[in-house]
Design a protein around this motif. Structure first.
Motif, PDB file in Angstrom:
ATOM      1  N   MET A  84       0.290  -6.436   7.064  1.00 51.38           N
ATOM      2  CA  MET A  84      -0.831  -5.521   7.246  1.00 51.38           C
ATOM      3  C   MET A  84      -0.915  -4.545   6.086  1.00 51.38           C
ATOM      4  SD  MET A  84      -3.232  -4.870   9.537  1.00 51.38           S
ATOM      5  CE  MET A  84      -4.318  -4.785   8.137  1.00 51.38           C
ATOM      6  N   LEU A  85       0.217  -4.022   5.644  1.00 50.74           N
ATOM      7  CA  LEU A  85       0.226  -3.105   4.512  1.00 50.74           C
ATOM      8  C   LEU A  85      -0.259  -3.785   3.235  1.00 50.74           C
ATOM      9  CD1 LEU A  85       3.634  -1.277   5.133  1.00 50.74           C
ATOM     10  CD2 LEU A  85       1.349  -0.272   5.302  1.00 50.74           C
ATOM     11  N   ALA A  86       0.142  -5.038   3.036  1.00 51.81           N
ATOM     12  CA  ALA A  86      -0.279  -5.761   1.837  1.00 51.81           C
ATOM     13  C   ALA A  86      -1.780  -6.018   1.843  1.00 51.81           C
ATOM     14  CB  ALA A  86       0.488  -7.082   1.730  1.00 51.81           C
ATOM     15  N   LEU A  87      -2.338  -6.370   2.989  1.00 53.51           N
ATOM     16  CA  LEU A  87      -3.783  -6.620   3.081  1.00 53.51           C
ATOM     17  C   LEU A  87      -4.576  -5.342   2.827  1.00 53.51           C
ATOM     18  CD1 LEU A  87      -3.803  -8.983   6.195  1.00 53.51           C
ATOM     19  CD2 LEU A  87      -4.427  -9.623   3.861  1.00 53.51           C
ATOM     20  N   ILE A  88      -4.107  -4.231   3.350  1.00 57.38           N
ATOM     21  CA  ILE A  88      -4.788  -2.958   3.108  1.00 57.38           C
ATOM     22  C   ILE A  88      -4.686  -2.569   1.647  1.00 57.38           C
ATOM     23  CG2 ILE A  88      -4.758  -0.494   3.636  1.00 57.38           C
ATOM     24  CD1 ILE A  88      -3.867  -1.185   6.447  1.00 57.38           C
ATOM     25  N   ASP A  89      -3.520  -2.773   1.045  1.00 60.38           N
ATOM     26  CA  ASP A  89      -3.325  -2.428  -0.362  1.00 60.38           C
ATOM     27  C   ASP A  89      -4.207  -3.276  -1.263  1.00 60.38           C
ATOM     28  OD1 ASP A  89      -2.063  -1.078  -2.540  1.00 60.38           O
ATOM     29  OD2 ASP A  89      -0.783  -2.831  -2.843  1.00 60.38           O
ATOM     30  N   ALA A  90      -4.477  -4.524  -0.860  1.00 61.03           N
ATOM     31  CA  ALA A  90      -5.327  -5.404  -1.658  1.00 61.03           C
ATOM     32  C   ALA A  90      -6.810  -5.111  -1.466  1.00 61.03           C
ATOM     33  CB  ALA A  90      -5.039  -6.866  -1.312  1.00 61.03           C
TER      34      ALA A  90
ATOM     35  N   ILE B 241       3.814   0.622   0.072  1.00 65.32           N
ATOM     36  CA  ILE B 241       2.787  -0.290  -0.431  1.00 65.32           C
ATOM     37  C   ILE B 241       2.789  -0.239  -1.955  1.00 65.32           C
ATOM     38  CG2 ILE B 241       1.336  -0.052   1.607  1.00 65.32           C
ATOM     39  CD1 ILE B 241      -0.469   1.797  -0.004  1.00 65.32           C
ATOM     40  N   GLY B 242       2.176  -1.276  -2.559  1.00 62.39           N
ATOM     41  CA  GLY B 242       2.024  -1.318  -4.004  1.00 62.39           C
ATOM     42  C   GLY B 242       3.333  -1.411  -4.746  1.00 62.39           C
ATOM     43  N   ILE B 243       4.287  -2.175  -4.240  1.00 63.49           N
ATOM     44  CA  ILE B 243       5.604  -2.244  -4.877  1.00 63.49           C
ATOM     45  C   ILE B 243       5.722  -3.442  -5.810  1.00 63.49           C
ATOM     46  CG2 ILE B 243       6.749  -1.027  -3.011  1.00 63.49           C
ATOM     47  CD1 ILE B 243       7.573  -3.657  -1.852  1.00 63.49           C
TER      48      ILE B 243
ATOM     49  N   ARG C 266       2.526  -7.766  -9.957  1.00 67.27           N
ATOM     50  CA  ARG C 266       1.716  -8.951 -10.229  1.00 67.27           C
ATOM     51  C   ARG C 266       1.022  -9.491  -8.989  1.00 67.27           C
ATOM     52  NH1 ARG C 266       5.305 -12.526 -14.570  1.00 67.27           N
ATOM     53  NH2 ARG C 266       5.527 -10.847 -16.132  1.00 67.27           N
ATOM     54  N   ALA C 267       0.723  -8.636  -8.055  1.00 71.44           N
ATOM     55  CA  ALA C 267      -0.001  -9.017  -6.844  1.00 71.44           C
ATOM     56  C   ALA C 267      -1.158  -8.053  -6.649  1.00 71.44           C
ATOM     57  CB  ALA C 267       0.923  -9.012  -5.636  1.00 71.44           C
ATOM     58  N   ASP C 268      -2.225  -8.555  -6.035  1.00 68.35           N
ATOM     59  CA  ASP C 268      -3.372  -7.700  -5.744  1.00 68.35           C
ATOM     60  C   ASP C 268      -3.050  -6.672  -4.670  1.00 68.35           C
ATOM     61  OD1 ASP C 268      -5.087  -8.990  -7.592  1.00 68.35           O
ATOM     62  OD2 ASP C 268      -5.397 -10.626  -6.169  1.00 68.35           O
ATOM     63  N   GLY C 269      -2.086  -6.984  -3.831  1.00 64.37           N
ATOM     64  CA  GLY C 269      -1.652  -6.056  -2.796  1.00 64.37           C
ATOM     65  C   GLY C 269      -0.264  -6.437  -2.325  1.00 64.37           C
ATOM     66  N   SER C 270       0.540  -5.456  -1.978  1.00 64.60           N
ATOM     67  CA  SER C 270       1.890  -5.740  -1.511  1.00 64.60           C
ATOM     68  C   SER C 270       2.322  -4.651  -0.544  1.00 64.60           C
ATOM     69  CB  SER C 270       2.880  -5.832  -2.678  1.00 64.60           C
ATOM     70  OG  SER C 270       2.898  -4.623  -3.422  1.00 64.60           O
ATOM     71  N   GLY C 271       3.231  -5.014   0.332  1.00 64.66           N
ATOM     72  CA  GLY C 271       3.740  -4.067   1.314  1.00 64.66           C
ATOM     73  C   GLY C 271       5.139  -4.426   1.743  1.00 64.66           C
ATOM     74  N   ARG C 272       5.899  -3.411   2.102  1.00 60.26           N
ATOM     75  CA  ARG C 272       7.258  -3.598   2.601  1.00 60.26           C
ATOM     76  C   ARG C 272       7.414  -2.789   3.872  1.00 60.26           C
ATOM     77  NH1 ARG C 272      11.674  -1.185  -1.111  1.00 60.26           N
ATOM     78  NH2 ARG C 272      10.881   0.705  -0.121  1.00 60.26           N
ATOM     79  N   PHE C 273       8.047  -3.410   4.863  1.00 61.17           N
ATOM     80  CA  PHE C 273       8.265  -2.721   6.128  1.00 61.17           C
ATOM     81  C   PHE C 273       9.606  -3.173   6.681  1.00 61.17           C
ATOM     82  CE2 PHE C 273       8.032  -1.800  10.599  1.00 61.17           C
ATOM     83  CZ  PHE C 273       7.325  -0.600  10.660  1.00 61.17           C
ATOM     84  N   GLY C 274      10.358  -2.211   7.239  1.00 63.02           N
ATOM     85  CA  GLY C 274      11.654  -2.570   7.775  1.00 63.02           C
ATOM     86  C   GLY C 274      12.198  -1.541   8.732  1.00 63.02           C
TER      87      GLY C 274
ATOM     88  N   ALA D 151       5.711  -8.516   1.820  1.00 63.92           N
ATOM     89  CA  ALA D 151       4.504  -9.334   1.817  1.00 63.92           C
ATOM     90  C   ALA D 151       3.666  -9.015   0.588  1.00 63.92           C
ATOM     91  CB  ALA D 151       3.680  -9.104   3.085  1.00 63.92           C
ATOM     92  N   SER D 152       2.977 -10.033   0.089  1.00 64.81           N
ATOM     93  CA  SER D 152       2.079  -9.863  -1.054  1.00 64.81           C
ATOM     94  C   SER D 152       0.788 -10.614  -0.783  1.00 64.81           C
ATOM     95  CB  SER D 152       2.727 -10.372  -2.342  1.00 64.81           C
ATOM     96  OG  SER D 152       2.957 -11.769  -2.274  1.00 64.81           O
ATOM     97  N   VAL D 153      -0.296 -10.118  -1.349  1.00 60.57           N
ATOM     98  CA  VAL D 153      -1.623 -10.714  -1.176  1.00 60.57           C
ATOM     99  C   VAL D 153      -2.229 -10.980  -2.545  1.00 60.57           C
ATOM    100  CG1 VAL D 153      -3.977 -10.335  -0.336  1.00 60.57           C
ATOM    101  CG2 VAL D 153      -2.024  -9.649   1.064  1.00 60.57           C
ATOM    102  N   THR D 154      -2.780 -12.166  -2.709  1.00 63.81           N
ATOM    103  CA  THR D 154      -3.512 -12.547  -3.913  1.00 63.81           C
ATOM    104  C   THR D 154      -4.929 -12.926  -3.511  1.00 63.81           C
ATOM    105  OG1 THR D 154      -1.493 -13.397  -4.938  1.00 63.81           O
ATOM    106  CG2 THR D 154      -3.581 -14.085  -5.896  1.00 63.81           C
ATOM    107  N   GLY D 155      -5.892 -12.300  -4.138  1.00 67.66           N
ATOM    108  CA  GLY D 155      -7.268 -12.624  -3.823  1.00 67.66           C
ATOM    109  C   GLY D 155      -8.127 -11.384  -3.601  1.00 67.66           C
TER     110      GLY D 155
END
Length: 283
Positions: free
Chosen positions: A159-165, A16-18, A21-29, A37-41
């Protein structure tokens, strides 16, 4: 009875947090299949999209190549429905929350529907080979459908991006993918059960396995009720709810019942893995 096949070579990769310039971001693989994924807002929203009692939630799926097609638009709508069911949008009225998802792994090579020879004549194949060719056929360009593993990694990355945001949620959503295929088509790196039969169920299949699979399935579950003050009672308090299910190919009722149980167990493992990632970031 189908046997679940496990492998050590496709361990989950989550972070997360990678993005700066996004309020939240996540990577999963898993292996080479990676989604970002990234979240703005919550941010200011246009007047035409403003809602007086809740935040506007938008999902954008950006393909790695080509332009967005019908599968891309459909998957974005499905993600909006899945996360719209767990987001507490009423906490931020008159704002906008935007989720952007992209698969960063290389797309699978496409194959034609009909096998052609060098003189453009149709190649005569056996019935089994013909059926396998139809299963592996894919459209080209923006109409290429999403892989089951690609959809599952996109849900987990979102999901990781939403939690990070810091977006309020009523539950944690994790997804997993399964494929029903012949044992001969499974990757040789997988640890085979000695009692397996000719047909097996693979959890988190690779793109090559999905290409020759009889059927592919995606399941997303919502986990809620966890109390961090009483971690010993988490197994008794956690509530599991099926949020999303998508299938392609041929399957029967017995297979779907077994697939549901396997997917639920795998999603529970994803839930604990995501929580361990978040705990390590917080410490």
């Amino acid at each position: 009875m189908h046997q679940r096949i496990a492998t050590e070579s496709r361990t989950p990769d989550a972070n997360i947090g990678i993005l700066a310039r996004a309020d939240g971001s996540g990577r999963f693989g898993y292996g080479s299949q990676i989604s970002l994924a990234s979240v703005t807002g919550p941010v200011e929203v246009r007047m035409r999209d403003e809602l007086t009692d809740m935040a506007s939630f938008q999902v954008v799926v950006s393909p790695l190549d080509n332009v967005p097609g019908i599968p891309t638009k459909a998957f974005a709508a499905e993600l909006q429905t899945v996360f719209g069911a767990v987001l507490l949008l009423h906490r931020h009225p008159r704002t906008l929350i935007q989720l952007v998802v992209q698969t960063t792994s290389k797309p699978m090579t496409t194959t034609p529907t009909v096998n052609l020879s060098l003189n453009t004549g149709e190649v005569n194949t056996s019935t089994e080979q013909s059926n396998k060719s139809l299963r592996t056929a894919h459209l080209r360009g923006p109409d290429i459908p999403f892989l089951a593993s690609e959809m599952a990694t996109s849900v987990n990355a979102s999901m990781l991006a939403l939690i990070d945001a810091g977006i309020p949620l009523r539950a944690t959503v994790t997804a997993t993918s399964c494929a029903v295929l012949s044992v001969d088509d499974a990757l040789r790196t997988r640890n085979m059960d000695p009692s397996h039969k000719s047909i097996c169920i693979v959890v988190d299949p690779s793109p090559e396995e999905e290409q020759c699979a009889i059927s592919c399935h995606v399941y997303a579950f919502a986990f809620s009720g966890y109390d961090p003050l009483n971690p010993q009672q988490q197994d008794h308090q956690t509530q599991v709810e099926l949020l999303y299910c998508a299938s392609t190919g041929i399957s029967n009722a017995k297979q779907r019942n077994e697939l549901y149980n396997i997917a639920r167990e795998a999603a529970n493992e994803q839930f604990h893995h995501l929580r361990s990632v978040l705990e390590s970031k917080a410490s």
